[in-house]
Design an enzyme around this catalytic site. Structure first.
Site, PDB file in Angstrom:
ATOM      1  N   VAL A  85       0.818  -1.221   0.000  1.00 61.31           N
ATOM      2  CA  VAL A  85       0.000   0.000   0.000  1.00 61.31           C
ATOM      3  C   VAL A  85       0.849   1.267   0.000  1.00 61.31           C
ATOM      4  O   VAL A  85       0.322   2.371  -0.163  1.00 61.31           O
ATOM      5  CB  VAL A  85      -0.975   0.027   1.199  1.00 61.31           C
ATOM      6  CG1 VAL A  85      -1.839  -1.222   1.214  1.00 61.31           C
ATOM      7  CG2 VAL A  85      -0.234   0.179   2.520  1.00 61.31           C
ATOM      8  N   GLN A  86       2.142   1.128   0.175  1.00 61.80           N
ATOM      9  CA  GLN A  86       2.992   2.310   0.315  1.00 61.80           C
ATOM     10  C   GLN A  86       2.980   3.205  -0.919  1.00 61.80           C
ATOM     11  O   GLN A  86       2.949   4.429  -0.806  1.00 61.80           O
ATOM     12  CB  GLN A  86       4.429   1.901   0.654  1.00 61.80           C
ATOM     13  CG  GLN A  86       4.605   1.408   2.075  1.00 61.80           C
ATOM     14  CD  GLN A  86       6.060   1.189   2.441  1.00 61.80           C
ATOM     15  OE1 GLN A  86       6.964   1.672   1.761  1.00 61.80           O
ATOM     16  NE2 GLN A  86       6.301   0.463   3.522  1.00 61.80           N
ATOM     17  N   HIS A 108      12.029  -0.703   5.652  1.00 61.97           N
ATOM     18  CA  HIS A 108      12.330  -1.784   4.708  1.00 61.97           C
ATOM     19  C   HIS A 108      12.508  -1.139   3.344  1.00 61.97           C
ATOM     20  O   HIS A 108      11.811  -0.181   3.003  1.00 61.97           O
ATOM     21  CB  HIS A 108      11.186  -2.804   4.689  1.00 61.97           C
ATOM     22  CG  HIS A 108      11.376  -3.940   3.728  1.00 61.97           C
ATOM     23  ND1 HIS A 108      12.591  -4.570   3.541  1.00 61.97           N
ATOM     24  CD2 HIS A 108      10.496  -4.567   2.894  1.00 61.97           C
ATOM     25  CE1 HIS A 108      12.442  -5.541   2.643  1.00 61.97           C
ATOM     26  NE2 HIS A 108      11.189  -5.547   2.229  1.00 61.97           N
TER      27      HIS A 108
END
Length: 331
Positions: A85-86, A108
């Site tokens: 979703v980033q 990450h």
């Protein structure tokens, strides 16, 4: 040996007077937000409207805003959302407010390394990745200790990106335990490899394969569960505490001999060749493209695989056996 950095190597003053927005308030999000807050940093939390986490964050004394409002108000933005979703959240709610000199942070490297998120050249882009779950990051901080972290710089627009990343790591308690410098590429590729080949993919396939072999040979499923799944934790705890050497020193001679003589027959040259193939799929971006396309299409294959795994006999056997474990009932 890689060099570790500690409290005396990082300058928390770089966070003084700054506002850090934590986007997301899950396992890592709550730990980062509360640790930074307790380190004297001004922290706000960015959540989508109606988020169930908003009440928890507010009860912890944190100011909660929409993601866009938090991104606009903050000097530092730490994105702690699921990888898939980033990109959308970044594009629509964060990117419009990335003014010159801000710091964009990740835990990450997936979306930066594989080009899903492309920041403007005027902001610092860094990574601070605790090597432990959020509850451990929080608990150790409260105990005056910390969890080791990785840190990396992808883009240094201000000339301070590295020092800023180390300061953030100090703010969440990482430098108490030690932080290790890496790159977005190295962190991403090794993390995915470890998940797929050993920690998640490899281990779950090994557990199921052992369980199925015993059950198909006529042994009781309950015994197969104990021997191939339940006791994994006993062995892993020993390995975490003191490496393979402590594990082998703690088990019976029978078990150790079986380990040394039969283990290599499980991980064969063919297995290692497949490991190299999987690593190559990660390095070339093949896995990332596959994962992104799967999510863009609504996750039909992913959903089907989840359903199939949930119906595996080991799950039903485990559910019944775990009901007997008094030490799990409080969880």
């Amino acid at each position: 040996m890689a060099r570790m950095y500690y409290d005396t190597d990082a300058n928390l003053d770089l966070l003084a007077g700054k506002t850090i927005a934590i986007i997301g308030y899950g396992s890592q999000g709550h730990a980062h937000a509360l640790n930074l807050k307790d380190s004297g940093i001004n922290v706000i939390v960015g959540l989508y409207p109606g988020s169930k986490s908003a009440k928890k964050a507010e009860e912890a004394g944190l100011k909660v805003l929409s993601v866009a409002e938090a991104a606009q108000a903050a000097d530092w933005i730490m994105i702690l959302l699921p990888d898939e979703v980033q990109k959308a959240v970044y594009t629509h709610e964060i990117a419009p407010y990335l003014s010159e000199g801000k710091v964009l942070c990740f835990a990450h490297g997936f979306n930066i390394h594989f080009g899903q998120v492309v920041p403007p050249p005027t902001v610092d882009v860094v990574m601070i990745a605790p090597k432990g779950p959020g509850h451990l990051v929080r608990r150790t901080y409260e105990q005056g200790e910390g969890v080791p972290c990785l840190f990396a710089v992808y883009q240094d627009a201000t000339g301070q990106a590295r020092d800023r990343a180390m300061a953030y790591a100090k703010g969440i308690g990482g430098t108490r335990a030690g932080i290790l410098e890496t790159t977005f590429r190295e962190e991403t590729e090794t993390d995915l490899f470890g998940e797929q080949v050993v920690l998640c993919g490899g281990l779950s396939a090994l557990i199921k394969g052992g369980f199925e072999t015993l059950v198909n040979a006529g042994y009781q499923p309950e015994l197969a569960y104990f021997e191939c799944l339940h006791e994994v934790k006993l062995i892993v705890d020993l390995i975490v505490e003191g490496g393979l050497a402590k594990m082998r020193d703690s088990i019976s001679n029978t078990a150790e001999y079986g380990d040394l003589t039969r283990g290599p027959r499980i991980v064969t040259d063919e297995t290692r060749a497949e490991m190299k193939k999987i690593l190559r799929e990660i390095q070339t971006g093949q896995f990332a493209r596959e994962f992104v396309l799967e999510n863009q299409s609504g996750k039909p294959g992913f959903t089907a695989m989840r359903r199939q795994e949930a119906e595996h006999p080991i799950e039903e056997v485990g559910k019944d056996l775990r009901a007997m474990f008094s030490w799990l009932k409080d969880k």
